[in-house]
Design an enzyme around this catalytic site. Structure first.
Site, PDB file in Angstrom:
ATOM      1  CG  HIS A   1      -2.040   0.978   1.169  1.00 18.69           C
ATOM      2  ND1 HIS A   1      -3.359   0.583   1.058  1.00 18.69           N
ATOM      3  CD2 HIS A   1      -2.060   2.334   1.207  1.00 18.69           C
ATOM      4  CE1 HIS A   1      -4.139   1.647   1.034  1.00 18.69           C
ATOM      5  NE2 HIS A   1      -3.359   2.732   1.123  1.00 18.69           N
TER       6      HIS A   1
ATOM      7  CE1 TYR B   1      -3.768  13.589   1.178  1.00 15.14           C
ATOM      8  CE2 TYR B   1      -6.058  12.875   1.132  1.00 15.14           C
ATOM      9  CZ  TYR B   1      -4.732  12.644   0.860  1.00 15.14           C
ATOM     10  OH  TYR B   1      -4.356  11.469   0.264  1.00 15.14           O
TER      11      TYR B   1
ATOM     12  CB  SER C   1      -9.431  10.048  -1.668  1.00 17.21           C
ATOM     13  OG  SER C   1      -8.632  10.913  -0.860  1.00 17.21           O
TER      14      SER C   1
ATOM     15  NE  ARG D   1      -8.206   2.850  -0.915  1.00 20.79           N
ATOM     16  CZ  ARG D   1      -7.552   3.875  -0.385  1.00 20.79           C
ATOM     17  NH1 ARG D   1      -7.240   4.928  -1.129  1.00 20.79           N
ATOM     18  NH2 ARG D   1      -7.196   3.860   0.881  1.00 20.79           N
TER      19      ARG D   1
ATOM     20  CE1 TYR E   1      -8.774   3.824   5.990  1.00 19.95           C
ATOM     21  CE2 TYR E   1      -9.321   5.727   4.629  1.00 19.95           C
ATOM     22  CZ  TYR E   1      -8.766   5.199   5.775  1.00 19.95           C
ATOM     23  OH  TYR E   1      -8.200   6.031   6.709  1.00 19.95           O
TER      24      TYR E   1
ATOM     25  CG  ASP F   1      -0.807   4.631   4.738  1.00 16.97           C
ATOM     26  OD1 ASP F   1      -1.399   4.575   3.641  1.00 16.97           O
ATOM     27  OD2 ASP F   1      -1.127   5.441   5.640  1.00 16.97           O
TER      28      ASP F   1
ATOM     29  CG  ASN G   1      -1.087  14.492   8.735  1.00 17.70           C
ATOM     30  OD1 ASN G   1      -2.106  14.132   9.315  1.00 17.70           O
ATOM     31  ND2 ASN G   1      -0.273  15.422   9.216  1.00 17.70           N
TER      32      ASN G   1
END
Length: 298
Positions: A24, A42, A70, A117, A152, A243, A248
């Site tokens: 990932h 974000y 995303s 996904r 997710y 990840d 963030n």
């Protein structure tokens, strides 16, 4: 405007097994070449293929799975271009629109995509029936390709769905410890429902992004217990991932302002895996054999 990548390029003293796959990661291209969604939540800074290679070298991985972030919605071009540059060392997990045709799915397969996904929030995370219908729809569409469905989701939504999951022709893959908080006991009914799903072989779980389930860094023992619970349930259905590059959203930042990546070093990632497992068989399954089988690496 650009946020720095995590430093994280510390060579490990004990390398991970040959053939280790980081299951990932994300690639973030330039805004000029790969525009982000206007309504994104974000904005990360660039994270290039060269940066990914440096990360893989630092953690000792030779394979990677690039997951569509995303910020790009269903525009998979950045991921596809990155896979092409990885010369067979990467596979992809895409996001697509519901009306995509079979030819387009086949083209994605030829380009290295091996999974789809799904964001459960978009199909009604509080409605297990709606979740089951979405999984059935996509399972039927992608089964001929040998793909999987990556999910997710929050713990409550997935636990509710797991209890009434309809028969599927494809496996599902649960992101980031299935988002079970590290403070949660494996005996919690919701956790038990997820663990039972992995035990049945119907689902894989990514032991990844412990900082997403241990948000205050006070429950390392809880993370370890969850890792063991999943491995004990079915060590043929566990995967590892970093990840990277550790996206963030910084507090106080607008969605269109660049947020710095979390600073998660390669040494921490390596030490964490070896803290979870010392058994060579489990490590080989987690890092090499299971991802090779699921993602179709030779």
């Amino acid at each position: 405007m650009e946020a720095p990548l995590p430093e994280g390029c510390i060579t490990m003293t004990t390398p991970l097994p040959e053939g280790t796959c980081d299951c990932h990661v994300h690639i973030v291209g330039s805004l000029t070449d790969y525009p982000m969604l206007a309504d994104r939540h974000y904005t990360p800074g660039p994270a290039s293929v060269d940066d990914l290679r440096a990360h893989m070298g630092a953690v000792g991985a030779t394979r990677a799975v690039i997951v569509q972030p995303s910020i790009y919605g269903s525009d998979n071009r950045c991921m596809l271009d990155a896979m092409a540059r990885m010369n067979g060392a990467a596979r992809g997990v895409a996001v697509v629109e519901r009306d995509i045709d079979d030819e387009a799915l086949s083209t994605l397969h030829e380009q290295g995509v091996r999974g789809l996904r799904i964001n459960l929030e978009s199909v009604g995370a509080s409605d297990p029936h709606a979740i089951g219908q979405a999984l059935q729809h996509w399972g039927a569409r992608i089964a001929p390709l040998g793909w999987h469905i990556q999910i997710y989701s929050g713990l409550d939504a997935m636990a509710a769905a797991a209890a009434n999951l309809p028969p599927l022709d494809v496996p599902i893959v649960l992101d980031h410890f299935a988002m079970i908080p590290a403070s949660t006991s494996p005996d919690d009914p919701r956790a038990k429902a997820i663990i039972a799903l992995v035990a049945s072989g119907r689902a894989y779980v990514k032991l990844s992004a412990s900082y997403r389930v241990d948000t205050d860094s006070r429950h390392a023992d809880g993370v370890r217990k969850l890792a063991h619970a999943f491995a004990d349930a079915n060590d043929a259905r566990i995967l590892w991932a970093s990840d990277w590059p550790h996206t963030n959203r910084e507090p106080g930042r607008r969605a269109t302002e660049v947020s710095a990546y979390r600073q998660i070093g390669a040494a921490r990632l390596s030490e964490e895996v070896r803290d979870w497992f010392s058994d060579g068989h489990v490590l080989q399954a987690l890092l090499v054999a299971n991802p090779a089988r699921l993602y179709g690496f030779e």
